[in-house]
Write a protein that holds these residues in place. Structure first.
Motif, PDB file in Angstrom:
ATOM      1  N   ARG A 169       0.790  -1.210   0.000  1.00 13.29           N
ATOM      2  CA  ARG A 169       0.000   0.000   0.000  1.00 13.29           C
ATOM      3  C   ARG A 169       0.835   1.279   0.000  1.00 13.29           C
ATOM      4  O   ARG A 169       0.296   2.364  -0.166  1.00 13.29           O
ATOM      5  CB  ARG A 169      -0.930   0.013   1.232  1.00 13.29           C
ATOM      6  CG  ARG A 169      -1.823  -1.197   1.350  1.00 13.29           C
ATOM      7  CD  ARG A 169      -2.783  -1.293   0.188  1.00 13.29           C
ATOM      8  NE  ARG A 169      -3.684  -0.159   0.121  1.00 13.29           N
ATOM      9  CZ  ARG A 169      -4.487   0.084  -0.899  1.00 13.29           C
ATOM     10  NH1 ARG A 169      -4.475  -0.709  -1.961  1.00 13.29           N
ATOM     11  NH2 ARG A 169      -5.282   1.128  -0.883  1.00 13.29           N
ATOM     12  N   TRP A 170       2.143   1.156   0.210  1.00 15.64           N
ATOM     13  CA  TRP A 170       2.920   2.401   0.367  1.00 15.64           C
ATOM     14  C   TRP A 170       2.913   3.244  -0.905  1.00 15.64           C
ATOM     15  O   TRP A 170       2.841   4.470  -0.852  1.00 15.64           O
ATOM     16  CB  TRP A 170       4.358   2.074   0.774  1.00 15.64           C
ATOM     17  CG  TRP A 170       5.145   1.300  -0.239  1.00 15.64           C
ATOM     18  CD1 TRP A 170       5.201  -0.055  -0.376  1.00 15.64           C
ATOM     19  CD2 TRP A 170       5.966   1.843  -1.272  1.00 15.64           C
ATOM     20  NE1 TRP A 170       6.000  -0.410  -1.425  1.00 15.64           N
ATOM     21  CE2 TRP A 170       6.501   0.755  -1.991  1.00 15.64           C
ATOM     22  CE3 TRP A 170       6.310   3.139  -1.665  1.00 15.64           C
ATOM     23  CZ2 TRP A 170       7.349   0.913  -3.073  1.00 15.64           C
ATOM     24  CZ3 TRP A 170       7.168   3.302  -2.740  1.00 15.64           C
ATOM     25  CH2 TRP A 170       7.675   2.203  -3.432  1.00 15.64           C
ATOM     26  N   LEU A 171       2.982   2.597  -2.092  1.00  8.31           N
ATOM     27  CA  LEU A 171       2.962   3.367  -3.331  1.00  8.31           C
ATOM     28  C   LEU A 171       1.550   3.839  -3.653  1.00  8.31           C
ATOM     29  O   LEU A 171       1.364   4.909  -4.243  1.00  8.31           O
ATOM     30  CB  LEU A 171       3.507   2.514  -4.476  1.00  8.31           C
ATOM     31  CG  LEU A 171       3.855   3.266  -5.771  1.00  8.31           C
ATOM     32  CD1 LEU A 171       4.853   4.379  -5.489  1.00  8.31           C
ATOM     33  CD2 LEU A 171       4.399   2.302  -6.817  1.00  8.31           C
ATOM     34  N   ALA A 172       0.558   3.048  -3.246  1.00 11.27           N
ATOM     35  CA  ALA A 172      -0.824   3.449  -3.489  1.00 11.27           C
ATOM     36  C   ALA A 172      -1.204   4.675  -2.670  1.00 11.27           C
ATOM     37  O   ALA A 172      -2.191   5.345  -2.974  1.00 11.27           O
ATOM     38  CB  ALA A 172      -1.763   2.297  -3.165  1.00 11.27           C
ATOM     39  N   ARG A 173      -0.441   4.961  -1.626  1.00  9.03           N
ATOM     40  CA  ARG A 173      -0.729   6.141  -0.809  1.00  9.03           C
ATOM     41  C   ARG A 173      -0.098   7.417  -1.380  1.00  9.03           C
ATOM     42  O   ARG A 173      -0.146   8.465  -0.740  1.00  9.03           O
ATOM     43  CB  ARG A 173      -0.237   5.924   0.628  1.00  9.03           C
ATOM     44  CG  ARG A 173      -0.975   4.839   1.382  1.00  9.03           C
ATOM     45  CD  ARG A 173      -0.632   4.870   2.860  1.00  9.03           C
ATOM     46  NE  ARG A 173      -1.363   3.861   3.593  1.00  9.03           N
ATOM     47  CZ  ARG A 173      -0.894   2.642   3.881  1.00  9.03           C
ATOM     48  NH1 ARG A 173       0.316   2.314   3.478  1.00  9.03           N
ATOM     49  NH2 ARG A 173      -1.614   1.778   4.555  1.00  9.03           N
ATOM     50  N   ALA A 174       0.510   7.307  -2.548  1.00  4.99           N
ATOM     51  CA  ALA A 174       1.164   8.482  -3.155  1.00  4.99           C
ATOM     52  C   ALA A 174       0.221   9.681  -3.270  1.00  4.99           C
ATOM     53  O   ALA A 174       0.618  10.813  -2.955  1.00  4.99           O
ATOM     54  CB  ALA A 174       1.739   8.122  -4.519  1.00  4.99           C
ATOM     55  N   PRO A 175      -1.039   9.477  -3.720  1.00  5.68           N
ATOM     56  CA  PRO A 175      -1.918  10.652  -3.801  1.00  5.68           C
ATOM     57  C   PRO A 175      -2.145  11.316  -2.450  1.00  5.68           C
ATOM     58  O   PRO A 175      -2.278  12.545  -2.378  1.00  5.68           O
ATOM     59  CB  PRO A 175      -3.229  10.069  -4.354  1.00  5.68           C
ATOM     60  CG  PRO A 175      -2.827   8.838  -5.065  1.00  5.68           C
ATOM     61  CD  PRO A 175      -1.676   8.278  -4.283  1.00  5.68           C
ATOM     62  N   LEU A 176      -2.199  10.519  -1.372  1.00  9.20           N
ATOM     63  CA  LEU A 176      -2.409  11.114  -0.058  1.00  9.20           C
ATOM     64  C   LEU A 176      -1.221  11.968   0.349  1.00  9.20           C
ATOM     65  O   LEU A 176      -1.377  13.046   0.915  1.00  9.20           O
ATOM     66  CB  LEU A 176      -2.657  10.010   0.981  1.00  9.20           C
ATOM     67  CG  LEU A 176      -3.864   9.107   0.721  1.00  9.20           C
ATOM     68  CD1 LEU A 176      -3.970   8.040   1.803  1.00  9.20           C
ATOM     69  CD2 LEU A 176      -5.136   9.922   0.664  1.00  9.20           C
ATOM     70  N   MET A 177       0.003  11.446   0.079  1.00 12.97           N
ATOM     71  CA  MET A 177       1.198  12.219   0.422  1.00 12.97           C
ATOM     72  C   MET A 177       1.320  13.466  -0.461  1.00 12.97           C
ATOM     73  O   MET A 177       1.681  14.554   0.007  1.00 12.97           O
ATOM     74  CB  MET A 177       2.439  11.337   0.293  1.00 12.97           C
ATOM     75  CG  MET A 177       2.478  10.196   1.316  1.00 12.97           C
ATOM     76  SD  MET A 177       3.957   9.174   1.194  1.00 12.97           S
ATOM     77  CE  MET A 177       3.640   8.269  -0.316  1.00 12.97           C
ATOM     78  N   LEU A 178       1.022  13.286  -1.760  1.00 13.26           N
ATOM     79  CA  LEU A 178       1.074  14.438  -2.655  1.00 13.26           C
ATOM     80  C   LEU A 178       0.049  15.487  -2.269  1.00 13.26           C
ATOM     81  O   LEU A 178       0.282  16.689  -2.422  1.00 13.26           O
ATOM     82  CB  LEU A 178       0.840  13.988  -4.102  1.00 13.26           C
ATOM     83  CG  LEU A 178       2.039  13.433  -4.863  1.00 13.26           C
ATOM     84  CD1 LEU A 178       1.611  12.913  -6.211  1.00 13.26           C
ATOM     85  CD2 LEU A 178       3.118  14.493  -5.025  1.00 13.26           C
ATOM     86  N   ASP A 179      -1.094  15.022  -1.780  1.00 16.33           N
ATOM     87  CA  ASP A 179      -2.151  15.956  -1.394  1.00 16.33           C
ATOM     88  C   ASP A 179      -1.652  16.929  -0.338  1.00 16.33           C
ATOM     89  O   ASP A 179      -1.987  18.122  -0.359  1.00 16.33           O
ATOM     90  CB  ASP A 179      -3.359  15.177  -0.873  1.00 16.33           C
ATOM     91  CG  ASP A 179      -4.611  16.045  -0.808  1.00 16.33           C
ATOM     92  OD1 ASP A 179      -4.628  17.089  -1.482  1.00 16.33           O
ATOM     93  OD2 ASP A 179      -5.548  15.681  -0.106  1.00 16.33           O
ATOM     94  N   GLN A 180      -0.851  16.447   0.602  1.00 16.36           N
ATOM     95  CA  GLN A 180      -0.340  17.326   1.648  1.00 16.36           C
ATOM     96  C   GLN A 180       0.546  18.428   1.062  1.00 16.36           C
ATOM     97  O   GLN A 180       0.517  19.572   1.504  1.00 16.36           O
ATOM     98  CB  GLN A 180       0.464  16.505   2.677  1.00 16.36           C
ATOM     99  CG  GLN A 180      -0.341  15.435   3.372  1.00 16.36           C
ATOM    100  CD  GLN A 180      -1.543  16.013   4.094  1.00 16.36           C
ATOM    101  OE1 GLN A 180      -1.423  16.940   4.875  1.00 16.36           O
ATOM    102  NE2 GLN A 180      -2.714  15.466   3.825  1.00 16.36           N
ATOM    103  N   LEU A 181       1.348  18.046   0.072  1.00 18.96           N
ATOM    104  CA  LEU A 181       2.253  19.023  -0.548  1.00 18.96           C
ATOM    105  C   LEU A 181       1.504  19.935  -1.514  1.00 18.96           C
ATOM    106  O   LEU A 181       1.615  21.160  -1.451  1.00 18.96           O
ATOM    107  CB  LEU A 181       3.370  18.284  -1.292  1.00 18.96           C
ATOM    108  CG  LEU A 181       4.284  19.146  -2.181  1.00 18.96           C
ATOM    109  CD1 LEU A 181       5.057  20.151  -1.336  1.00 18.96           C
ATOM    110  CD2 LEU A 181       5.232  18.264  -2.984  1.00 18.96           C
ATOM    111  N   LEU A 182       0.724  19.322  -2.427  1.00 14.66           N
ATOM    112  CA  LEU A 182       0.095  20.104  -3.487  1.00 14.66           C
ATOM    113  C   LEU A 182      -0.995  21.008  -2.953  1.00 14.66           C
ATOM    114  O   LEU A 182      -1.218  22.098  -3.485  1.00 14.66           O
ATOM    115  CB  LEU A 182      -0.470  19.164  -4.550  1.00 14.66           C
ATOM    116  CG  LEU A 182       0.567  18.314  -5.280  1.00 14.66           C
ATOM    117  CD1 LEU A 182      -0.108  17.373  -6.270  1.00 14.66           C
ATOM    118  CD2 LEU A 182       1.583  19.195  -5.999  1.00 14.66           C
ATOM    119  N   LEU A 183      -1.687  20.561  -1.897  1.00 16.72           N
ATOM    120  CA  LEU A 183      -2.708  21.415  -1.293  1.00 16.72           C
ATOM    121  C   LEU A 183      -2.084  22.704  -0.771  1.00 16.72           C
ATOM    122  O   LEU A 183      -2.643  23.796  -0.921  1.00 16.72           O
ATOM    123  CB  LEU A 183      -3.407  20.659  -0.162  1.00 16.72           C
ATOM    124  CG  LEU A 183      -4.736  21.231   0.330  1.00 16.72           C
ATOM    125  CD1 LEU A 183      -5.781  21.174  -0.769  1.00 16.72           C
ATOM    126  CD2 LEU A 183      -5.218  20.465   1.560  1.00 16.72           C
TER     127      LEU A 183
END
Length: 388
Positions: A169-183
């Motif tokens: 699941r670590w790579l599948a969580r990429a959108p969640l991690m990106l969300d913190q930065l891109l938001l």
């Protein structure tokens, strides 16, 4: 969720300081709505049914649309556009269709469902991000738009991870991690747009004359490199006996005369792709790239006609102008020499009786060709040719 609430609070605090800045209301609504939707995704069972899922994904698209609406209001445009409804409707229809297929006996794999979700999310945020990015060419707006579009590669990365390493699941969580930065990048970009506009307003104020809204000397220096080329016409002009106009009719009337002259000159210079500068007091200059001597003469003649017409209006006194016409020479590397020649010819016209123009023939180092302007009641005077 906490980050979205924080940005909504920031927009609220800043927006309260500027009640007329309606764009903050759209951005507040977008951030607050996004936080509520995230809570819904965390609390509702998955899938929650075609209707609820369609509403949730449609609401996500609305948060993206609200950002665009705020940006449009910020730019002085109408907030709503018909394509926004179509985008939200398409998002809801796609999600409802995928849920119906998955729950009606069709063999839809979990990975296929993820692909559909990624397409739906990418459609909404990708299109709205592109609209923002391709709008007005300002750095902060482009940063905000690019941050929104950068969500799309994050969704693709999650799909690659799910396909290549199912269960990891670590790579599948990429959108969640990106969300913190891109938001953060997106919302700070939106906030910085306001500061960027304030800085631009300060730069414009430093380069524009507040009365006539023409460029001043500082503004001319900014554009000088694009204007300095052989054959550029330079016309220096000012109002004859302007002090007498102020003394006899008052400074308010004098200001009206200055504004009238500025508006007429700007309109006539724009026809030839030129610009007009207020050098100070009642002194102006028009610069027309590539106009040649005839184009500069045409501008001067049309301006004198416009001044004559304005003097016939009852609310303005009768006034005249004197003009000096020169060209940028082949060896000029700045506008100063041509402005100096035009200014010298302007004062030659004044010494010859005012209410007339003096033009350089632009055939090398020759005597200037003095022409009287045909004003009603003007007494033609043969001006003495002066050396360059």
């Amino acid at each position: 969720m906490l980050a979205s609430c924080a940005y909504a609070l920031v927009f609220l605090v800043v927006g309260r300081r500027y009640p007329s800045a309606l764009h903050f209301r759209y951005w507040i609504a977008s951030s607050a709505m996004y936080a509520v939707i995230l809570v819904g995704f965390g609390c509702l069972p998955r899938p929650a049914g075609a209707t609820i899922d369609a509403l949730m994904y449609g609401a996500l698209a609305v948060t993206d649309v609200l950002i665009v609406m705020g940006v449009r209001v910020f730019e002085g445009e109408k907030a709503f556009r018909p394509w926004m409804v179509a985008l939200v409707a398409a998002t809801m229809a796609l999600k409802a269709g995928s849920v119906v297929l998955a729950t009606s006996g069709w063999a839809v794999s979990p990975f296929a469902a993820l692909v559909v979700d990624a397409i739906i999310l990418s459609l909404a945020i990708g299109i709205t991000g592109l609209v923002i990015y391709r709008g007005h060419d300002t750095p902060m707006r482009r940063i905000a738009g690019a941050a929104m579009m950068a969500y799309v590669p994050g969704y693709a990365l999650a799909l690659v991870g799910e396909w290549a390493m199912p269960g990891e699941r670590w790579l599948a969580r990429a959108p969640l991690m990106l969300d913190q930065l891109l938001l953060a990048v997106m919302n700070l970009g939106l906030l910085a747009m306001c500061g960027e506009r304030a800085q631009q307003a300060l730069r414009d104020a430093a380069r524009l004359d507040p009365l006539t809204q023409l460029l001043n000397r500082a503004g001319l220096r900014v554009q000088e490199k694009t204007l300095v080329r052989p054959g550029t016409g330079v016309v220096a002009f000012d109002i004859d006996h302007f002090k007498a106009v102020n003394d006899r009719h008052g400074h308010a009337v004098g200001d009206e005369v200055l504004v009238e002259l500025a508006h007429a000159a700007r309109r006539l210079a724009a026809v030839q792709g030129g610009l007009v500068v207020r050098l100070g007091g009642d002194e102006f200059a028009a610069v027309m790239p590539g106009s040649g001597i005839e184009g500069a003469r045409l501008f001067a003649t049309q301006l004198t006609d416009a001044v004559m017409a304005s003097g016939e209006r009852a609310e303005l006194p009768v006034w005249t102008v004197s003009l000096g016409i020169a060209l940028v020479a082949a060896d000029d590397v700045a506008l100063a020499p041509a402005l100096g020649r035009a200014d010298a010819l302007l004062y030659s016209a004044k010494r010859g009786g005012r209410n007339r123009m003096a033009a350089w023939t632009a055939r090398g180092v020759e005597a200037p060709d003095m022409r009287a302007v045909p004003y009603p009641g003007a007494v033609p005077v043969d001006l003495v040719a002066a050396s360059r």
